[in-house]
Design an enzyme around this catalytic site. Structure first.
Site, PDB file in Angstrom:
ATOM      1  CE  LYS A 197      35.503  35.213  17.869  1.00 37.91           C
ATOM      2  NZ  LYS A 197      34.430  36.115  17.435  1.00 37.91           N
ATOM      3  NE  ARG A 228      25.323  32.678  12.811  1.00 40.59           N
ATOM      4  CZ  ARG A 228      25.266  33.970  12.514  1.00 40.59           C
ATOM      5  NH1 ARG A 228      24.621  34.375  11.424  1.00 40.59           N
ATOM      6  NH2 ARG A 228      25.842  34.860  13.291  1.00 40.59           N
TER       7      ARG A 228
HETATM    8  N1  BES Z   1      31.274  33.894  19.904  1.00 38.99           N
HETATM    9  C1  BES Z   1      31.051  34.940  18.972  1.00 38.99           C
HETATM   10  C2  BES Z   1      30.130  36.035  19.505  1.00 38.99           C
HETATM   11  C3  BES Z   1      30.622  36.825  20.685  1.00 38.99           C
HETATM   12  C4  BES Z   1      31.225  38.043  20.516  1.00 38.99           C
HETATM   13  C5  BES Z   1      30.384  36.375  21.960  1.00 38.99           C
HETATM   14  C6  BES Z   1      31.631  38.788  21.595  1.00 38.99           C
HETATM   15  C7  BES Z   1      30.778  37.109  23.048  1.00 38.99           C
HETATM   16  C8  BES Z   1      31.398  38.327  22.865  1.00 38.99           C
HETATM   17  C9  BES Z   1      30.408  34.388  17.715  1.00 38.99           C
HETATM   18  O1  BES Z   1      30.762  33.098  17.376  1.00 38.99           O
HETATM   19  C10 BES Z   1      30.844  35.257  16.583  1.00 38.99           C
HETATM   20  O2  BES Z   1      32.011  35.282  16.320  1.00 38.99           O
HETATM   21  N2  BES Z   1      29.882  35.946  15.943  1.00 38.99           N
HETATM   22  C11 BES Z   1      30.176  36.787  14.846  1.00 38.99           C
HETATM   23  C12 BES Z   1      29.112  36.550  13.805  1.00 38.99           C
HETATM   24  C13 BES Z   1      29.465  37.084  12.435  1.00 38.99           C
HETATM   25  C14 BES Z   1      30.657  36.371  11.885  1.00 38.99           C
HETATM   26  C15 BES Z   1      28.270  36.886  11.515  1.00 38.99           C
HETATM   27  C16 BES Z   1      30.161  38.236  15.321  1.00 38.99           C
HETATM   28  O3  BES Z   1      29.385  38.574  16.216  1.00 38.99           O
HETATM   29  O4  BES Z   1      30.961  39.010  14.823  1.00 38.99           O
HETATM   30 MN    MN Z   2      32.524  32.982  16.273  1.00 37.23          MN
END
Ligand code: BES
Ligand code: MN
Ligand code: ZN
Length: 490
Positions: free
Chosen positions: A268, A342
């Protein structure tokens, strides 16, 4: 936590709090709520004059202070309580906790005929708004140590206070767990906190099992192991079972427990990573709700699963393009290691379906940033094929003072879950991020498909500032809603 006492008459308070109601019609003036409680001499008449003088409207949470130097009580607080329903009292209680933070003890006189639900709202508002996180909170701690609530019939409200106290205590536990920095909070630590809290609740019929990495490998929890593989802190699976005698319904709760989410190899960027210690808020909520259900002796069996892992990047991390073999044998292709939640949930679902065979399966997860894109910062995205279950949970969410909105599971999008390498593609990049995540999870619900409900609560798990009963930081989202809903099951 603030000490709340129910009294039948005021005990010479320094600060007396008097509820104010709006006028019966739009243009009618606000007025002090009538009460059966005996007030100190002259206070009732003074309050009648003070309401217009302070321009009190009776709006829930409005507070006006009046000093009375040399007299007893030395201070009156006029507290707007709106129409006196539970939500208005929750807002009022939260406002009172903030307005009286520099007092040591205040006494609140309740109106004639106040309902237990109103007292529940008041106590939850007081106990939630006065929450502070001990490790990182700067500034002086509030002085307010207790609130005396004066009612004509304390015995009629003891149950409401007890329910509110347990609900608030468990919401505060979920907030503590979620606010804790990830330098402290690894999977082993989280499991240890669950054990300590099980011991503290101290009820029979509450059992904890924690699986470590060897057991996870022996039993084939490939999703949890893949996600946790890049970290120096090994994953865990918490299984907490509340098994009261005579329960007729068995609910499995699952909560996403990523103790820190770097994104893994698909790392990230800085702004997206800075709050990823909260990525276990779902696990915190389901554990805290289960402890609350046990403390309240709710007559429903609950098995709670919290798959715990730290999503790191290292030489042992899982890679984009890897195929993960989940519990029970279903495989998934990963093209983005940041879609880790997931993968751990899929293992827990498959285990629940195969081994626990519950009546209902409910999961809470900080699953996607898309939750906030679709619904903003306060509202969870709720998914279920079951209209009755969705309606019941949405009603509990609303009654608890939280927010969720039901989202679709469109049949047309299922084809995007296809993969050339595996049974499923875990992170198709086709938009509708929260919806696609829910559709992926659904593939692991087996014969519970129409008895499953999922909430993506990434957005409402965190508050950017103090607001009513929320304190800046972790909100404990879901604990209140789950306890309401579980309380309706027999
Ligand atoms: N933990 C994150 C989601 C998240 C984002 C929680 C902001 C709280 C605040 C999750 O694991 C994630 O990174 N999701 C990705 C999914 C994508 C890679 C398909 C996302 O939301 O970008
Ligand atoms: Mn994630
Ligand atoms: Zn995550």
């Amino acid at each position: 936590m603030l000490a709340i006492r129910l009294l039948v008459e005021p005990e010479r308070p320094d600060t007396l709090v008097l509820p104010v109601r709006p006028g019966p019609a739009d243009d009618a003036p606000a007025r002090p709520a009538p009460t059966d409680v005996a007030l100190p001499d002259g206070v009732a008449e003074e309050a009648v004059a003070l309401v217009p003088a302070t321009r009190s409207t009776g709006r829930p949470g409005e507070v006006h202070a009046q000093l009375r130097p040399g007299r007893e009580p030395g201070r009156l607080l006029l507290l707007g309580v709106g129409e006196g329903d539970e939500a208005a009292w929750r807002t009022a209680g939260a406002a009172l906790a903030r307005a009286a933070r520099d007092e040591t003890r205040v006494t609140l006189v309740m109106p004639t005929g106040v309902a237990p639900a109103a007292v529940r709202g008041l106590v939850e508002g007081l106990l939630l708004a006065s929450y502070r996180f001990r490790l990182t909170d700067a500034g002086a701690a509030p002085a307010l140590a207790g609130v005396d609530v004066v009612v004509a019939d304390p015995d009629a409200h003891a149950g409401a206070v007890e329910t509110a106290r347990t609900t608030a205590r468990m919401t505060r536990l979920a907030r503590d767990l979620t606010n804790t920095p990830s330098s402290v909070k690894n999977p082993e630590w989280f499991a240890g906190q669950v054990a300590a809290n099980v011991a503290a609740v101290d009820v029979p019929d509450l059992h904890l099992r924690v699986r470590g990495p060897e057991e996870l490998a022996e039993e084939g929890f490939g999703g949890i192991l893949a996600v946790g593989g890049g970290s120096a802190c090994a994953p865990r699976l918490v299984e907490l079972d509340w098994r009261p005698a005579g329960a007729r319904t068995h609910v499995v709760l699952v909560g996403k427990g990523i103790t820190f989410d770097t994104g893994g190899i698909s790392i990230k960027p800085v702004p997206a990573m800075k709050l990823m210690r909260k990525d276990m808020a779902g696990a915190a909520a389901v554990v805290a709700a289960t402890l609350g259900a046990a403390a309240l002796r709710l007559p429903v069996r609950i098995t709670t699963l919290a798959p715990l892992a730290e999503n790191m990047l290292s030489g042992s991390a899982f890679r984009p393009g890897d195929v993960v073999r989940h519990y029970g044998g279903t495989t998934s292709e990963t093209t983005n290691s940041d879609a880790e939640g997931r993968l751990v949930l899929a293992d827990a679902f498959a285990y629940a379906v195969a081994e626990l065979k519950p009546d209902l399966l409910v999961d809470l997860a900080t699953l996607t940033g898309a939750n906030a894109v679709a619904l903003g910062k306060r509202t969870g995205a709720l998914y279920s094929e079951n209209d009755g279950l969705a309606a019941d949970v949405l009603a509990a969410v609303a009654a608890a003072g939280e927010a969720a909105w039901r989202m679709p599971l469109p049949a047309d999008y299922v084809e995007h879950l296809g993969s050339d390498l595996a049974d499923l593609h875990s992170s198709p990049d086709r938009g509708a991020g929260s919806v696609m995540a829910a559709l992926f999870l659904r593939e692991f619900t087996g014969d519970l498909r129409d008895r499953w409900l999922h909430v993506d609560m990434s957005a409402p798990s965190w508050a950017e500032g103090d607001d009513a009963e929320l304190t800046k930081g972790a909100t404990g989202w879901g604990v209140r809603s789950l306890l309401r809903w579980l309380g309706t099951l027999g």
